[in-house]
Design a protein around this motif. Sequence first.
Motif, PDB file in Angstrom:
ATOM      1  N   LEU A 367       0.831  -1.203   0.000  1.00  0.00           N
ATOM      2  CA  LEU A 367       0.000   0.000   0.000  1.00  0.00           C
ATOM      3  C   LEU A 367       0.869   1.258   0.000  1.00  0.00           C
ATOM      4  O   LEU A 367       0.566   2.237  -0.695  1.00  0.00           O
ATOM      5  CB  LEU A 367      -0.953  -0.009   1.205  1.00  0.00           C
ATOM      6  N   LYS A 368       1.975   1.198   0.778  1.00  0.00           N
ATOM      7  CA  LYS A 368       2.890   2.356   0.800  1.00  0.00           C
ATOM      8  C   LYS A 368       3.455   2.585  -0.595  1.00  0.00           C
ATOM      9  O   LYS A 368       3.501   3.709  -1.079  1.00  0.00           O
ATOM     10  CB  LYS A 368       4.034   2.095   1.794  1.00  0.00           C
ATOM     11  N   GLN A 369       3.869   1.484  -1.213  1.00  0.00           N
ATOM     12  CA  GLN A 369       4.484   1.599  -2.536  1.00  0.00           C
ATOM     13  C   GLN A 369       3.495   2.150  -3.571  1.00  0.00           C
ATOM     14  O   GLN A 369       3.873   2.932  -4.440  1.00  0.00           O
ATOM     15  CB  GLN A 369       4.995   0.230  -2.982  1.00  0.00           C
ATOM     16  N   ALA A 370       2.213   1.760  -3.422  1.00  0.00           N
ATOM     17  CA  ALA A 370       1.200   2.222  -4.388  1.00  0.00           C
ATOM     18  C   ALA A 370       0.657   3.599  -4.020  1.00  0.00           C
ATOM     19  O   ALA A 370      -0.175   4.156  -4.746  1.00  0.00           O
ATOM     20  CB  ALA A 370       0.069   1.200  -4.450  1.00  0.00           C
ATOM     21  N   GLY A 371       1.106   4.150  -2.870  1.00  0.00           N
ATOM     22  CA  GLY A 371       0.650   5.478  -2.448  1.00  0.00           C
ATOM     23  C   GLY A 371      -0.812   5.498  -2.026  1.00  0.00           C
ATOM     24  O   GLY A 371      -1.487   6.515  -2.153  1.00  0.00           O
ATOM     25  N   VAL A 372      -1.318   4.375  -1.527  1.00  0.00           N
ATOM     26  CA  VAL A 372      -2.726   4.306  -1.085  1.00  0.00           C
ATOM     27  C   VAL A 372      -2.799   4.672   0.403  1.00  0.00           C
ATOM     28  O   VAL A 372      -2.070   4.106   1.222  1.00  0.00           O
ATOM     29  CB  VAL A 372      -3.285   2.873  -1.274  1.00  0.00           C
ATOM     30  N   ALA A 373      -3.672   5.631   0.747  1.00  0.00           N
ATOM     31  CA  ALA A 373      -3.853   6.002   2.159  1.00  0.00           C
ATOM     32  C   ALA A 373      -4.680   4.915   2.838  1.00  0.00           C
ATOM     33  O   ALA A 373      -5.739   4.531   2.337  1.00  0.00           O
ATOM     34  CB  ALA A 373      -4.553   7.341   2.257  1.00  0.00           C
ATOM     35  N   TYR A 374      -4.178   4.395   3.970  1.00  0.00           N
ATOM     36  CA  TYR A 374      -4.885   3.279   4.621  1.00  0.00           C
ATOM     37  C   TYR A 374      -4.903   3.444   6.134  1.00  0.00           C
ATOM     38  O   TYR A 374      -4.091   4.173   6.702  1.00  0.00           O
ATOM     39  CB  TYR A 374      -4.228   1.945   4.244  1.00  0.00           C
ATOM     40  N   THR A 375      -5.857   2.760   6.759  1.00  0.00           N
ATOM     41  CA  THR A 375      -5.914   2.730   8.218  1.00  0.00           C
ATOM     42  C   THR A 375      -5.628   1.290   8.667  1.00  0.00           C
ATOM     43  O   THR A 375      -5.917   0.335   7.947  1.00  0.00           O
ATOM     44  CB  THR A 375      -7.301   3.152   8.738  1.00  0.00           C
ATOM     45  N   VAL A 376      -5.056   1.178   9.879  1.00  0.00           N
ATOM     46  CA  VAL A 376      -4.670  -0.135  10.392  1.00  0.00           C
ATOM     47  C   VAL A 376      -5.463  -0.437  11.662  1.00  0.00           C
ATOM     48  O   VAL A 376      -5.558   0.412  12.550  1.00  0.00           O
ATOM     49  CB  VAL A 376      -3.164  -0.150  10.779  1.00  0.00           C
ATOM     50  N   GLY A 377      -6.020  -1.623  11.745  1.00  0.00           N
ATOM     51  CA  GLY A 377      -6.619  -2.085  12.998  1.00  0.00           C
ATOM     52  C   GLY A 377      -5.914  -3.362  13.410  1.00  0.00           C
ATOM     53  O   GLY A 377      -5.807  -4.304  12.619  1.00  0.00           O
TER      54      GLY A 377
END
Length: 466
Positions: A367-377
Motif C-alpha cells: 500500500l505504501k508503494q502504491a501510495g494508497v492512504a490506509y488505516t490499520v486495525g
Amino acid sequence: MASYDLVVIGTGPGGYVCAIRAAQLGMKVAVVEKNATLGGTCLNVGCMPSKALLHASEMFEEAGHSFAKMGVSVPAPKLDLPAMMNFKQQGIDGNVKGVEFLMKKNKIDVLKGTGKILGAGKVEVTSDGKSETVETKNIVIATGSDIARLKGIEIDEKRIVSSTGALSLEKVPEKLLIIGAGVIGLELGSVWRRLGADVMVVEFLDRILPGMDGEVAKQFQRMLEKQGFVFKLGTKVTAVDTSGKTLQAKVEPAAGGAAETIEADVVLVCIGRVPYTEGLGLKDAGVALDNRGRVEIDAHFSTNVKGIYAIGDVVAGPMLAHKAEDEGVACAEIIAGQAGHVNYDVIPGVVYTTPEVSSVGKTEEDLKQAGVAYTVGKFPFTANGRSKVNQTTDGFVKVLADAKTDRVLGVHIVGIEAGEMIHEACVLMEFGGSAEDLARTCHAHPTRSEAIKEAALAVGKRAIHM
Ligand code: FAD
Ligand code: NAD
C-alpha cells in the motif's frame, strides 16, 4: 486415433480440477500424467505430505511439552519415525486414490505417459518407449513446477536435499542447514526441529518470508527463534563440501565479505521453484515462454497458439495449489464459452507452522508503494478470551482498510489456526466489504475469530477488549 474436446497435460491441482470442471460442462476429456500416481506435486511431494508431517510432529511436540501444564500427565513421547512416515504415506495414498476415483466418476480418460504437444490439436503420449497420438480440440498445459537449484550445489536427496528428500529423511539430522527462509524452509524446518534437529536457516534477503507483511514476518521470526530456529539473514551459501562425514557449508554475507564454514548433517535447498516445461515440445509447437521460462498466457489463459491454454505453477503468479485449482476451473469455463474468472486480489497464503501465518490482499508495504492512504486495525491474541484460556496467545490480527472508503484491502494473521481464520476475510473482500461490515458481523464467543472482529473494530479505534 482417440479424439477429445480437451486434453489436460499434468494432473496436479490445476490439471485434475480443470479436467473435472470441463467434464461437468459436457466435454469429452483426457488427462496425461507421466508420474506413476495422479495428483501432481501437491498430493505426492508437496502440500499433503508436508502437512501430514507438520501435524504428526506437532502432536509429538505437544505431547512432550504442552500436556503436563494442562494436567495431562504422560510419559515422555518416543519418536517412531518409520511409523510417522507411514502415517504420511497413508495420507498421500488416500488423496491420490480420491483423484483416481474422481477421474472415473467424471468419465475422464487417464493417459499414462509423458505428453508432448505436436501442434494445436495433437498430443503425443509416450510411455515405456511406446507412443500414441490423440486428437483434441483444446489442450491445457498444467505441468507445474520443479525445484530451483543452486549452482555448484548438487542435490542427492540424501544429504543435500530438496523438499522431496526432506519429506522422507530416514533419521532426524542432528544439524539441519536450510537455504532459503521461504515457506518450505520454515514448514519443513519446523517438522525436523520438533523431532529434535538443530535448525539454522540461511536467507539471502534481510528478512524471512518475502512477500508477506513485514511486521508479521518480523514478529513471526521472533516466535520461531524462541522455538530454537537460528536465522542468518543477508547471507548466502556459496558451496557445500561433501567429502567428509559431515557436510561443510561455505557461507558468506550476501553483499560479499568474509566467509565462514557451517557444519551440517543435512542441507535443505529451498530457494523457490521454477516452471516445468521439459519434453513438452513447446518450441516446435510455437508456444511462447516469458523471460522467466513460464508459459505466456493472456487474461483468458490462452497461449499465443489458438486452442492451447496454460494454468497453475507453469504460468505467472503465486505457486499455490488453490491458485492452480481456481485457474483450472476458470480455464475450463472459458473453453466452454463461459466467463471464467480468477480474482488475483483475493488469493490467501498460509504458512502451516506453529503458530500459523495467513494473509490475503495487500500488505502495508504494497500500500505504501502504491501510495494508497490506509488505516490499520490490530488486535493481539493476548486479549482474546479463548486464546487466554487455551494459553495460546502468540500473535495478532491486522486489518488494513482504505482510509477514504473503509474497504478492506488486506488481512494478515499470525497465530494458532490463522490458516482457517483467514477465509472470512477472503469472503468479505470478494464482496468488496468494509472494516465496518466485518466489525458489525456477529462472531461466536469464545472463538479466536473474535480477534478478527476486534481488529476490524480497531480500524475505527473502538476495539472493545483492548
Ligand atoms: P503440479 O502439482 O506440479 O502438477 C504438475 C503435474 O504435471 C505433475 O504430476 C507432473 O508429473 C505432470 N507433468 C509434467 N510434465 C508432464 C508431461 N510432459 N506429461 C505428463 N505429465 C507431466 N501450495 C499450497 O497452496 N499449499 C501448500 O501447503 C503447499 N505446500 C507445498 C509444499 C511443498 C513441499 C511444495 C514443493 C509445494 C507446496 N505447495 C503448496 C505448492 C503446490 O504444490 C503447487 O502450487 C501446486 O502443486 C501446483 O499445481 P499444478 O497443477 O500447477 O502443478
Ligand atoms: P519461496 O519463494 O517461498 O522462498 C525461497 C526463499 O529463498 C526466499 O526467501 C528467497 O529470498 C530465498 N533465497 C533465494 N535464493 C537464495 C540463496 N541463494 N541463498 C539464500 N536464500 C535464497 O520458495 P520455497 O520455500 O522454495 O517454496 C517454493 C514454492 O512452493 C513457493 O512458491 C510457495 O508458494 C510454494 N509452497 C507453498 C506452501 C504453502 O502455501 N504453505 C508451502 C510450501 C511451498
